[in-house]
Design an enzyme around this catalytic site. Structure first.
Site, PDB file in Angstrom:
ATOM      1  N   ASP A 181       0.848  -1.179   0.000  1.00 29.15           N
ATOM      2  CA  ASP A 181       0.000   0.000   0.000  1.00 29.15           C
ATOM      3  C   ASP A 181       0.891   1.238   0.000  1.00 29.15           C
ATOM      4  OD1 ASP A 181      -3.252   0.199   0.966  1.00 29.15           O
ATOM      5  OD2 ASP A 181      -2.075   2.053   0.924  1.00 29.15           O
TER       6      ASP A 181
ATOM      7  N   ASN B 284      -5.784  -6.190  -5.572  1.00 31.05           N
ATOM      8  CA  ASN B 284      -6.936  -5.476  -5.033  1.00 31.05           C
ATOM      9  C   ASN B 284      -6.846  -3.965  -5.215  1.00 31.05           C
ATOM     10  OD1 ASN B 284      -9.238  -4.968  -2.955  1.00 31.05           O
ATOM     11  ND2 ASN B 284      -7.466  -3.950  -2.035  1.00 31.05           N
TER      12      ASN B 284
ATOM     13  N   TYR C   3     -11.678   4.415 -15.491  1.00 33.74           N
ATOM     14  CA  TYR C   3     -11.819   3.341 -14.502  1.00 33.74           C
ATOM     15  C   TYR C   3     -12.679   2.212 -15.075  1.00 33.74           C
ATOM     16  CZ  TYR C   3     -13.261   0.946 -10.194  1.00 33.74           C
ATOM     17  OH  TYR C   3     -13.526  -0.001  -9.230  1.00 33.74           O
TER      18      TYR C   3
ATOM     19  N   ASP D 249     -17.124   2.031   4.341  1.00 35.94           N
ATOM     20  CA  ASP D 249     -17.557   3.380   4.718  1.00 35.94           C
ATOM     21  C   ASP D 249     -17.979   4.225   3.525  1.00 35.94           C
ATOM     22  OD1 ASP D 249     -17.139   2.773   7.339  1.00 35.94           O
ATOM     23  OD2 ASP D 249     -15.202   3.785   7.493  1.00 35.94           O
TER      24      ASP D 249
END
Length: 237
Positions: A37, A87, A153, A186
């Protein structure tokens, strides 16, 4: 099909959100996980939360080819990576195509399509040596023919799905994918709550992240090459 397991699983974008949920599922099943990350503070927090004995973190910016190559070098140096979960992804902030300049939408294409392809390619010999596996995380934004807010995207995620199915004939490394709809994290919950009642009904319930994580784990263990699992609505699971 014979179940396959490996020593270490690399999860990109693993410090938070769905990547964290996937890592948590894998650690709970006894796997060692390397989180990649670009948010190093979040990485440190995730490693501490998940358990430093089974989880390691590595800083990585996968929006550039150079960053992908650097991430691959870190993983190859370990010598024990048996599976990869691609991911990391998402819209880049700010303007989208056609208002966004080429550098911005090319970065989005790199993050969402080139990075999974290149990282998989660079790790391929290592994965093939242990009959390893790759799971790509797609998106419902790459499906269908309707208008979409981020064309770059949507195009990248459509390409990622086809990239996966194009490798169905390979047996040395099994490349598979999960294509979720809106995920119950979220940001997804905030966006879903802001919809009109009609649009919420059309979208359907959010997809629980833990169910996606469980599906990723199942594919790594026993999925077939080229398999794509669509998880578009929470009420259809």
């Amino acid at each position: 099909m014979t179940q396959r397991t490996g020593t270490t699983v690399a999860v990109t974008g693993g410090a938070a959100g769905l990547g964290y949920a996937i890592a948590e599922e894998l650690v709970g099943r006894g796997r060692t996980v390397v989180l990649l990350d670009r948010d190093e503070a979040a990485l440190d927090a995730a490693v501490t939360s998940l358990g430093a004995g089974r989880v390691e973190g590595a800083g990585a910016d996968l929006s550039t080819v150079e960053g992908v190559r650097a991430a691959a070098e870190v993983l190859l140096a370990r010598g024990d990576v048996a599976a990869l979960v691609n991911n990391a992804g998402g819209w880049l902030p700010g303007e989208q195509y056609p208002e966004a300049g080429p550098d911005r939408w090319l970065a989005a294409l790199t993050l969402n399509l080139t990075a999974p392809m290149l990282l998989t390619q660079l790790l391929w010999p290592t994965l093939a040596a242990v009959s390893g596996a790759v799971v790509n995380i797609g998106s419902s934004g790459g499906l269908g023919d309707t208008a979409y807010g981020s064309p770059e995207y949507g195009a990248a995620k459509a390409g990622l799905r086809r990239f996966t199915t194009s490798l169905a004939g390979r047996r040395d490394v099994r490349v598979m994918a999960v294509v979720p709809g809106w995920i119950g994290l979220d940001r997804g919950r905030r966006q879903w709550a802001a919809l009109s009642p009609h649009d919420r009904a059309e979208a359907g319930p959010l997809v629980p992240p833990e169910q996606i994580a469980s599906t990723v784990r199942r594919l790594l263990e026993s999925g077939r090459a080229g398999e794509v699992v669509h998880m578009l609505r929470g009420d259809q699971l």
